[in-house]
Write a protein that holds these residues in place. Structure first.
Motif, short mmCIF file in Angstrom:
data_model
loop_
_atom_site.label_atom_id
_atom_site.label_comp_id
_atom_site.label_asym_id
_atom_site.label_seq_id
_atom_site.Cartn_x
_atom_site.Cartn_y
_atom_site.Cartn_z
N THR A 37 -83.79 -70.18 81.54
CA THR A 37 -84.43 -71.40 82.02
C THR A 37 -85.16 -72.03 80.85
OG1 THR A 37 -86.50 -70.29 82.58
CG2 THR A 37 -84.79 -70.36 84.30
N GLU A 38 -85.59 -73.25 81.01
CA GLU A 38 -86.30 -73.94 79.93
C GLU A 38 -87.60 -73.20 79.60
OE1 GLU A 38 -88.18 -78.32 78.84
OE2 GLU A 38 -86.82 -78.12 80.54
N GLN A 39 -88.27 -72.72 80.62
CA GLN A 39 -89.52 -71.98 80.40
C GLN A 39 -89.27 -70.69 79.63
OE1 GLN A 39 -91.54 -70.92 83.99
NE2 GLN A 39 -93.37 -70.18 82.94
N GLU A 40 -88.20 -69.96 80.01
CA GLU A 40 -87.86 -68.73 79.29
C GLU A 40 -87.51 -69.04 77.83
OE1 GLU A 40 -85.88 -65.89 82.70
OE2 GLU A 40 -84.66 -67.48 81.81
N TYR A 41 -86.69 -70.08 77.64
CA TYR A 41 -86.27 -70.44 76.29
C TYR A 41 -87.48 -70.79 75.42
CZ TYR A 41 -83.75 -72.60 72.45
OH TYR A 41 -83.27 -72.91 71.19
N ASN A 42 -88.42 -71.53 75.98
CA ASN A 42 -89.61 -71.93 75.23
C ASN A 42 -90.51 -70.73 74.91
OD1 ASN A 42 -88.81 -74.61 75.17
ND2 ASN A 42 -89.93 -75.12 77.03
#
Length: 84
Positions: A37-42
């Motif tokens: 997810t974008e949160q995980e990637y960040n």
């Protein structure tokens, strides 16, 4: 100087099984990083990105080695069932 002695079937089969297990192990280690997810990637650190790239490259190299070795086996008349 290249080794021109042909590989025997037993060694070929053992090497294919070893590469297959290595590919499975690498895939299991790489799977958590596929499609984050974008949160995980960040939340990934630079070290995480380097580890992800290393796992991806190792998986590609293992697949390429298996492909080349499989083609060698096919040229000798050996099939997938011979190493599974």
């Amino acid at each position: 100087m290249y080794n021109t002695k042909p590989m025997n079937k037993e060694f070929w089969a053992m090497t294919m099984r070893t590469l297959d297990r290595a590919a499975d192990d690498l895939q299991h280690k790489y799977e958590p990083f596929i499609d984050p997810t974008e949160q995980e990637y960040n939340s990934f650190t630079d070290a995480d990105h380097q580890r992800i790239d290393a796992l991806h490259n190792a998986l590609k190299l293992t697949d390429q080695a298996m492909d080349a070795l499989f083609l060698y086996g096919r040229s000798c008349g050996w099939e997938r069932k011979d190493w599974r």
